[in-house]
Design an enzyme around this catalytic site. Structure first.
Site, short mmCIF file in Angstrom:
data_model
loop_
_atom_site.label_atom_id
_atom_site.label_comp_id
_atom_site.label_asym_id
_atom_site.label_seq_id
_atom_site.Cartn_x
_atom_site.Cartn_y
_atom_site.Cartn_z
N SER A 176 0.91 -1.12 0.01
CA SER A 176 -0.01 0.04 -0.14
C SER A 176 0.74 1.32 -0.16
CB SER A 176 -0.87 -0.06 1.03
OG SER A 176 -2.05 1.03 1.11
N ARG A 246 -12.21 5.91 9.95
CA ARG A 246 -11.42 4.69 9.99
C ARG A 246 -12.58 3.68 9.31
NH1 ARG A 246 -7.03 1.40 9.52
NH2 ARG A 246 -7.30 -0.23 11.08
N ASP A 344 -8.58 -6.89 -4.54
CA ASP A 344 -8.23 -5.72 -4.00
C ASP A 344 -8.88 -4.42 -4.99
OD1 ASP A 344 -7.11 -3.12 -2.90
OD2 ASP A 344 -5.05 -3.93 -2.90
N HIS A 377 -7.89 -5.30 -0.34
CA HIS A 377 -6.70 -4.82 0.01
C HIS A 377 -5.90 -5.49 0.74
CE1 HIS A 377 -3.54 -1.79 -0.53
NE2 HIS A 377 -4.16 -1.17 0.82
N ASP A 378 -6.51 -5.88 2.13
CA ASP A 378 -6.01 -6.44 3.40
C ASP A 378 -5.03 -7.95 3.24
OD1 ASP A 378 -6.59 -4.61 5.27
OD2 ASP A 378 -8.31 -5.57 6.14
#
Lengths: 400, 400
Positions: A176, A246, A344, A377-378
């Site tokens: 990232s 968040r 992602d 994405h994680d």
């Protein structure tokens, strides 16, 4: 750096240390920063030739504690105003954020490499950022902190390595925002980087990613407790706004199918609706609120604003290529490993493909692996087992 | 209903009218609402047999003004506390939100049909909602308004049509939340609905959609100006929180490629970075802020909270099928037209496919068309030309 082996594959108990940069750091915005402190950790042993260094760069919410188990967080509380006064905790604790990837026999093998990890410029975990004390005023910078870029972060990393006496890097690696730093290294210091490992990253966020970051900043900015960025020491922090920020981030890091698999539409109280507009009713709602609550205890809202802005600004073609990615990458000499994940949607594989194609057109050494995995994405933090052989093979090629 | 033809294909100048429901409306939450007012518009002529009625249902941010050009907004300001005191504007103005689909010769052809459009229960454009005056207290409901469901909305629509003397509906049609209402009609009043047109909708939001709604509510709830939902008359409104909520919604309504095509990464000031964490720097950031600013002037934050909650609750399988969608749909007698859009990631075509499969398994008349179009969920408002022949052909089949 004292590390104690606690379990197989672990770098053991580690300690975050701090370095004062001797010189002011010039910034892209035209200002410069004096008295910059860099928090860092190291794992493994530096070779006598000083040629086995891998710099690991973290993402938006990370810190210098990339591997192993933290020693007691003593040092940070004396160096970092936010850590000492504003956070419930202080220095990073627990397992490092990339512990599964860094250690003896792991992807970044500490039996062979000296792995260095820093908290980035603008951070809130020991390196100088908006919560740090401005030497000119004696109070926290707050929103007077200069707006920083990924290039500024890398400039600080370069100055920090100078202090450690490290000239060359066998590799720069990160996911990232960490991958953006690796790319920036390859472009800005082409003669000092042998290879880069760029995971779930891009040469420039797509407009949707720019929009998500803008929404996160807007949520913080709209919180009256943000107080135009000068909330330190007031007893009020923009926790509510950063909680919303968040939550937005969290959903963008996951894929829709992953959320579905994890939560379905399960209610918190079986099939019994409570008819409430303010309380969590679905498990996914409760999860989001929990994620927000725990995040605001450990992270500084101003750092979120600044780093989010740096993420949006990053654009290799604009910065170095007059709009051409190929031109921007023309001076790269590092071998490049790109890893992307099929699910992602925040940093879609298309961005990595564009980097690969530009480097290939330039005749550079590059390989791209798109891992078919469902977690969005994680994945860059979760899919360790499938990344490890790719990275080990790639690094062996660079430093046999 | 006086309509004046202003241009070909237009229903002309229209006026929003109001009906008082004679009886209290029982709600799913166990409470009931007295003194419910329903804002509505009609287009076309009711046939002597009263068999040519199409009910059009709007989505989250819509209102009764679906077609034509609004007459001066006089009536609303006397009926709707929010409209009169809290909003800059008042009744809907300008072109109706589905003007491209409703009118002479259009998809919902007012030469053949009597099209009725209402503002939904909980709304802020004339129908009773949280900004309305609670007859029991003489002040606005605020967060004391009962939590409503899609079934409650449809129950109010049924009661409203009773007042108009309309028993049967040739069709119920809508996109997104409007499509949920159409589905709810087919399940709740199977003998009174000949057909339903369900566009860009679903039988139950996926968990990611539930999460987006929760984030939007959290942004409003976290705004101190929300004042636990009792902000009417205080001179303070949670505009900042609702602005963030709207930004989140806006991005989920568009596809990433559509955002890219529209904005790329263009800066507001050519290639000149201003280095700011608070001001828009990219065009897409400026666009988002503009969208939020204009939305908060016309929409009530409590309505956003309540309608968002109703969207998340909606789940035909849970409500009527003990977890089985097929069981929930077993009593449906309406013919069903489903339209979905390939790039709609908020209401992905998979949800429409599940409805189609359940109805087919039950031997019901159903057709699904997935339109390949790039604009995401917003396609249901944009892709009028491609929906029109599908809807006209479908409706002709039901009422030849």
């Amino acid at each position: 750096m004292s590390t104690v082996e606690t379990q197989p594959g672990s770098v053991g108990v580690v300690e975050t240390r701090y370095v004062d940069l001797p010189d002011p750091v010039p910034l892209d915005c035209g200002r410069s920063l004096s008295g910059v402190v860099v928090a860092y950790e190291t794992y493994g042993e530096l070779s006598p030739a000083r040629d086995n260094v891998i710099l690991v760069c973290h993402a938006l919410s990370g810190d210098a504690h990339a591997a192993g188990t933290s020693a007691a967080p003593v040092a940070a509380s004396t160096r970092d105003g936010f850590a000492a006064e504003e956070r419930d905790g202080s220095a990073p604790t627990g397992l490092g954020w990339w512990d599964g990837m860094i250690g003896p026999g792991k992807a970044f093998d500490t039996d062979a490499y000296y792995v260095v990890s820093t908290n980035l410029l603008g951070g809130c975990s020991g390196t100088t950022g908006p919560s740090s004390t401005d030497p000119a005023t004696g109070t926290a910078y707050g929103a007077d902190f200069p707006v920083v870029t990924v290039a500024d972060m890398v400039r600080v990393e370069r100055a920090f390595l100078d202090v450690l006496g490290i000239d060359r890097l066998a590799a720069v690696a990160g996911g990232s925002l960490g991958g953006m730093q690796a790319l920036e290294w390859a472009v800005s210091y082409p003669d000092q980087v042998d290879s880069i490992v760029v995971i779930a990253s891009t040469h420039a966020l797509q407009p949707q990613g720019v929009a998500w970051n803008a929404i996160a900043r807007e949520a913080i900015r709209a919180d009256p407790d943000w107080q135009d960025g000068h909330y330190y020491g007031t007893g009020r922090r923009p926790d509510a706004g950063m909680g919303v920020a968040r939550m937005v981030g969290h959903i963008t890091y996951l894929s829709a199918p992953a959320l579905d698999e994890k939560f379905h539409r399960r209610l918190q109280f079986a099939d019994d609706l409570r008819y409430t507009i303010t309380e969590p009713e679905f498990e996914v709602e409760n999860y989001l609120r929990h994620q927000a609550d725990s995040f605001v205890r450990r992270f500084d809202a101003n750092t979120y604003l600044y780093i989010s802005r740096a993420l949006s600004y990053f654009d290799l073609a604009r910065q170095y290529g007059e709009g051409s990615l190929e031109q921007a990458l023309s001076g790269v000499s590092a071998r490049t490993l790109l890893i992307a994940f099929s699910s992602d949607w925040l940093y879609p594989p298309a961005g990595s493909l564009e980097i690969q194609e530009a480097l290939q057109a330039l005749g550079k050494q590059v390989e791209l692996h798109v891992i078919d995995a469902p977690y969005g994405h994680d994945c860059f933090l979760l899919e360790e087992a499938r990344q490890t052989p790719l990275i080990r093979t790639f690094l062996t090629g660079s430093n046999p």
